[in-house]
Design a protein around this motif. Structure first.
Motif, PDB file in Angstrom:
ATOM      1  N   LYS A   1       2.500   1.609  -3.394  1.00  0.00           N
ATOM      2  CA  LYS A   1       1.521   1.977  -4.414  1.00  0.00           C
ATOM      3  C   LYS A   1       1.192   3.461  -4.329  1.00  0.00           C
ATOM      4  O   LYS A   1       1.112   4.156  -5.344  1.00  0.00           O
ATOM      5  CB  LYS A   1       0.250   1.143  -4.260  1.00  0.00           C
ATOM      6  CG  LYS A   1      -0.818   1.454  -5.296  1.00  0.00           C
ATOM      7  CD  LYS A   1      -2.167   1.475  -4.613  1.00  0.00           C
ATOM      8  CE  LYS A   1      -3.254   2.035  -5.436  1.00  0.00           C
ATOM      9  NZ  LYS A   1      -3.168   3.432  -5.764  1.00  0.00           N
ATOM     10  N   LEU A   2       1.021   3.965  -3.123  1.00  0.00           N
ATOM     11  CA  LEU A   2       0.687   5.379  -2.955  1.00  0.00           C
ATOM     12  C   LEU A   2       1.847   6.279  -3.376  1.00  0.00           C
ATOM     13  O   LEU A   2       1.637   7.328  -3.983  1.00  0.00           O
ATOM     14  CB  LEU A   2       0.277   5.660  -1.508  1.00  0.00           C
ATOM     15  CG  LEU A   2      -1.029   4.998  -1.057  1.00  0.00           C
ATOM     16  CD1 LEU A   2      -1.249   5.224   0.423  1.00  0.00           C
ATOM     17  CD2 LEU A   2      -2.212   5.498  -1.867  1.00  0.00           C
TER      18      LEU A   2
ATOM     19  N   LYS B   1       2.127   6.184  -7.172  1.00  0.00           N
ATOM     20  CA  LYS B   1       0.896   6.614  -7.846  1.00  0.00           C
ATOM     21  C   LYS B   1       0.526   5.652  -8.963  1.00  0.00           C
ATOM     22  O   LYS B   1       0.352   6.036 -10.110  1.00  0.00           O
ATOM     23  CB  LYS B   1       1.026   8.048  -8.355  1.00  0.00           C
ATOM     24  CG  LYS B   1       1.237   9.025  -7.226  1.00  0.00           C
ATOM     25  CD  LYS B   1       1.343  10.429  -7.713  1.00  0.00           C
ATOM     26  CE  LYS B   1       1.553  11.299  -6.490  1.00  0.00           C
ATOM     27  NZ  LYS B   1       2.012  12.591  -6.733  1.00  0.00           N
TER      28      LYS B   1
ATOM     29  N   TRP C   1      -4.754   0.777  -8.762  1.00  0.00           N
ATOM     30  CA  TRP C   1      -4.999  -0.073  -7.610  1.00  0.00           C
ATOM     31  C   TRP C   1      -4.746  -1.535  -7.924  1.00  0.00           C
ATOM     32  O   TRP C   1      -4.373  -2.288  -7.038  1.00  0.00           O
ATOM     33  CB  TRP C   1      -6.390   0.153  -7.045  1.00  0.00           C
ATOM     34  CG  TRP C   1      -7.523  -0.329  -7.888  1.00  0.00           C
ATOM     35  CD1 TRP C   1      -8.112   0.325  -8.935  1.00  0.00           C
ATOM     36  CD2 TRP C   1      -8.203  -1.570  -7.751  1.00  0.00           C
ATOM     37  NE1 TRP C   1      -9.113  -0.439  -9.452  1.00  0.00           N
ATOM     38  CE2 TRP C   1      -9.196  -1.607  -8.746  1.00  0.00           C
ATOM     39  CE3 TRP C   1      -8.064  -2.653  -6.894  1.00  0.00           C
ATOM     40  CZ2 TRP C   1     -10.053  -2.683  -8.903  1.00  0.00           C
ATOM     41  CZ3 TRP C   1      -8.918  -3.719  -7.043  1.00  0.00           C
ATOM     42  CH2 TRP C   1      -9.900  -3.722  -8.047  1.00  0.00           C
TER      43      TRP C   1
ATOM     44  N   LEU D   1       0.808  -1.225   0.000  1.00  0.00           N
ATOM     45  CA  LEU D   1       0.000   0.000   0.000  1.00  0.00           C
ATOM     46  C   LEU D   1       0.841   1.275   0.000  1.00  0.00           C
ATOM     47  O   LEU D   1       0.628   2.151  -0.849  1.00  0.00           O
ATOM     48  CB  LEU D   1      -0.986  -0.015   1.170  1.00  0.00           C
ATOM     49  CG  LEU D   1      -1.922   1.180   1.242  1.00  0.00           C
ATOM     50  CD1 LEU D   1      -2.822   1.227   0.001  1.00  0.00           C
ATOM     51  CD2 LEU D   1      -2.750   1.146   2.506  1.00  0.00           C
ATOM     52  N   PRO D   2       1.813   1.422   0.902  1.00  0.00           N
ATOM     53  CA  PRO D   2       2.619   2.652   0.849  1.00  0.00           C
ATOM     54  C   PRO D   2       3.408   2.785  -0.459  1.00  0.00           C
ATOM     55  O   PRO D   2       3.554   3.895  -0.988  1.00  0.00           O
ATOM     56  CB  PRO D   2       3.581   2.516   2.036  1.00  0.00           C
ATOM     57  CG  PRO D   2       3.067   1.430   2.881  1.00  0.00           C
ATOM     58  CD  PRO D   2       2.174   0.593   2.045  1.00  0.00           C
TER      59      PRO D   2
END
Length: 187
Positions: free
Chosen positions: A25-26, A29, A32, A22-23
């Motif tokens: 991916k964030l 950018k 999903w 998750l981090p």
């Protein structure tokens, strides 16, 4: 019982994979879907590592020896169940690599397959020395070859799925997963 144990272990490691993915991916950018595939890839790598470590959990286990067992002759026992298991266990690695890494070509799959198999066997060797020289495992060149084949077959399976997605997309079937897979560049 057996299936439940592995399902629980997989779900825990998938949670760890998601917490790591998750981090990333964030920060990157990414879509999903990329985060989902990265979580599965991380969980798969952790499971593969724990399967290597598992036989070292008990030093006094039946069959444990204080000598290192090598097999440097490929397929000395033929193409047995162990060879098939190694191929099947490496399939997800080859399938997930192009979903996580951009433009993951066939030559990259060849290199990753060789590296994956070699890393697995070298990890067993390292654990043999770390854990007081007791081992239930055999360092086997057949395992390296089968892990290589499994990774390459996983990549080929991904290529077939990609072609299927292109075919379905041409027929008007569209969804975000299809668009994500279509963006992967295979050659």
């Amino acid at each position: 019982m057996f299936f439940t144990y592995y399902l629980e272990e997989f779900l825990v490691l998938l949670g760890v994979g998601a917490a790591v993915a998750l981090p990333i991916k964030l920060l990157k950018k990414r879509p999903w879907w990329w985060g989902v595939f990265l979580a599965f890839f991380i969980a798969y790598c952790l499971i593969a590592f724990f399967e290597i470590v598992r036989p070292f959990e008990s030093f006094g286990a039946p069959g444990a020896t204080n000598r290192l067992a090598f097999n440097l002759i490929p397929f000395v026992e033929g193409f047995d169940r162990d060879a098939i298991e190694n191929i099947v266990c490496a399939l997800p690695f080859g399938f997930l690599l192009p979903l996580v890494f951009d433009r993951f070509r066939f030559k990259n799959a060849l290199l990753a397959g060789a590296g994956f198999g070699l890393l697995m066997e070298l990890s067993q060797l390292a654990l043999y020395f770390i854990h007081g020289r007791f081992s239930l495992r055999v360092i086997d060149v057949t395992d390296v070859i089968c892990n290589f084949l499994g990774t390459v077959l996983g990549w080929c399976l991904f290529a077939v799925v990609t072609l299927l997605v292109y075919w379905l997309h041409g027929r008007g079937v569209d969804c975000s997963l299809f668009r994500y897979i279509k963006e992967r560049d295979i050659k």
